[in-house]
Design a protein around this motif. Structure first.
Motif, PDB file in Angstrom:
ATOM      1  N   GLY A   1       0.806  -1.212   0.000  1.00  0.00           N
ATOM      2  CA  GLY A   1       0.000   0.000   0.000  1.00  0.00           C
ATOM      3  C   GLY A   1       0.840   1.263   0.000  1.00  0.00           C
ATOM      4  N   ASP A   2       0.157   2.400  -0.056  1.00  0.00           N
ATOM      5  CA  ASP A   2       0.822   3.701  -0.137  1.00  0.00           C
ATOM      6  C   ASP A   2       0.710   4.500   1.156  1.00  0.00           C
ATOM      7  OD1 ASP A   2      -1.890   4.000  -0.334  1.00  0.00           O
ATOM      8  OD2 ASP A   2      -1.862   5.371  -2.040  1.00  0.00           O
ATOM      9  N   MET A   3       0.303   3.855   2.242  1.00  0.00           N
ATOM     10  CA  MET A   3       0.214   4.524   3.542  1.00  0.00           C
ATOM     11  C   MET A   3       1.209   3.880   4.499  1.00  0.00           C
ATOM     12  SD  MET A   3      -3.965   4.788   3.693  1.00  0.00           S
ATOM     13  CE  MET A   3      -3.957   5.342   5.407  1.00  0.00           C
ATOM     14  N   LYS A   4       2.474   3.883   4.111  1.00  0.00           N
ATOM     15  CA  LYS A   4       3.503   3.166   4.863  1.00  0.00           C
ATOM     16  C   LYS A   4       3.762   3.771   6.240  1.00  0.00           C
ATOM     17  CE  LYS A   4       5.926   1.224   0.873  1.00  0.00           C
ATOM     18  NZ  LYS A   4       4.886   1.512  -0.083  1.00  0.00           N
ATOM     19  N   LYS A   5       3.664   5.097   6.361  1.00  0.00           N
ATOM     20  CA  LYS A   5       3.912   5.721   7.654  1.00  0.00           C
ATOM     21  C   LYS A   5       2.925   5.219   8.697  1.00  0.00           C
ATOM     22  CE  LYS A   5       6.028  10.017   5.979  1.00  0.00           C
ATOM     23  NZ  LYS A   5       5.937  11.493   5.952  1.00  0.00           N
ATOM     24  N   GLU A   6       1.652   5.116   8.298  1.00  0.00           N
ATOM     25  CA  GLU A   6       0.633   4.632   9.215  1.00  0.00           C
ATOM     26  C   GLU A   6       0.919   3.185   9.633  1.00  0.00           C
ATOM     27  OE1 GLU A   6       0.178   6.299   6.553  1.00  0.00           O
ATOM     28  OE2 GLU A   6      -1.033   8.063   7.029  1.00  0.00           O
ATOM     29  N   ALA A   7       1.384   2.389   8.679  1.00  0.00           N
ATOM     30  CA  ALA A   7       1.671   0.989   8.987  1.00  0.00           C
ATOM     31  C   ALA A   7       2.853   0.863   9.941  1.00  0.00           C
ATOM     32  CB  ALA A   7       1.941   0.220   7.695  1.00  0.00           C
TER      33      ALA A   7
END
Length: 284
Positions: free
Chosen positions: A134-140
């Protein structure tokens, strides 16, 4: 003809969004992807199966060891009618603890069951990221690891189910970080007495099989990006089965040219290469 390789026992091509050529395009309802990962220093296979029907969408996660023995399976409930963001802790059969985190609350979808953007999915063990999509790596990373670390997951297999009538489309990359190509399979088994199979890459004819009733199974090598790609086909059910029977196609390349890459040095349990497997349903 050689036997078809196992769908998930070897390696796979990377695919973009796919569709069919029906009058009102029918969205594919199942995509399964396999990633070879490192879990506590050992090789493992993680299978993500994305599914879609008229009512909902869902995701199934399977984890197995390098011999394909199942270590666990987790079903994430359809997120159209439940929370789209969550996490789950699981203990594998070998007592390894893993954490699964997902956030599809802002996900955008195309015609297929996979999210295209606005999402993240992660698997971690001992606060180290095993798989991150995905493109929300910071959240992960906030959920799975204290500091961002480069992932070592390798995309090794993919299976698609595609529906259509005479012409079927998908997109594929035949090598890691390679160019994305438009792939088209054309086969009319109804309106002609002598069916012919045609495969095009970027609108260019790369393969044609005449007298298909005698050659309903076979293999042939084509060139894409200067690389040999071996194409296997089995259209027996289209010709001699039911009107909605499926055909099977595999596009397999050799990755010996990239064997020096660190990503593949430790892939001893899987031959180097990519392959794309399509189950194509001739839906009348």
């Amino acid at each position: 003809m050689r036997d078809f390789p196992s769908c998930f026992g070897e390696n796979a091509v990377q695919i973009a969004d796919s569709s069919s050529s029906t009058g009102s395009k029918t969205a594919q309802n199942l995509v399964a992807c396999v990633y070879q990962c490192q879990l506590r220093g050992r090789s493992c296979l993680i299978t993500l199966t994305w599914c879609k029907n008229l009512m909902s969408q869902g995701l199934s996660v399977g984890i197995g060891d390098s011999t394909n023995q199942s270590l666990c399976k987790v079903d994430i409930k359809p997120w159209l009618f439940s929370k789209r963001k969550g996490s789950k802790s699981v203990k594998l059969h070998d007592s390894t603890n893993i954490d699964i985190y997902w956030d599809f609350s802002s996900a955008k979808f195309g015609s297929g069951p996979e999210p295209l953007e606005g999402f993240c999915f992660a698997i971690a063990s001992d606060r180290q990221t095993v798989l991150l999509l995905g493109d929300m790596k910071k959240e992960a990373f906030k959920k799975t690891a204290p500091t961002p670390m480069p992932g070592n997951a390798v995309f090794v297999a993919r299976r698609e189910h595609i529906f259509g009538k005479k012409v079927f489309y998908t997109k594929a990359r035949f090598c890691d970080n390679g160019q994305t190509h438009d792939l088209m399979i054309e086969c009319d088994t109804i309106s002609t007495n002598d069916p012919c199979l045609i495969i095009r890459v970027n609108t260019k004819n790369v393969m044609q099989v005449k007298h298909l009733r005698w050659k309903f199974r076979g293999n042939h090598t084509i060139l894409v990006d200067g690389l040999p790609v071996e194409v296997f086909w089995d259209v027996h059910n289209w010709l001699f089965g039911t009107s909605v029977g499926s055909a099977v196609f595999m596009f397999k390349t050799s990755m010996l040219h990239w064997s020096h890459s660190p990503r593949f040095r430790d892939s001893q349990s899987h031959p180097l290469g990519f392959s794309l497997i399509l189950y194509v349903w001739n839906h009348e």
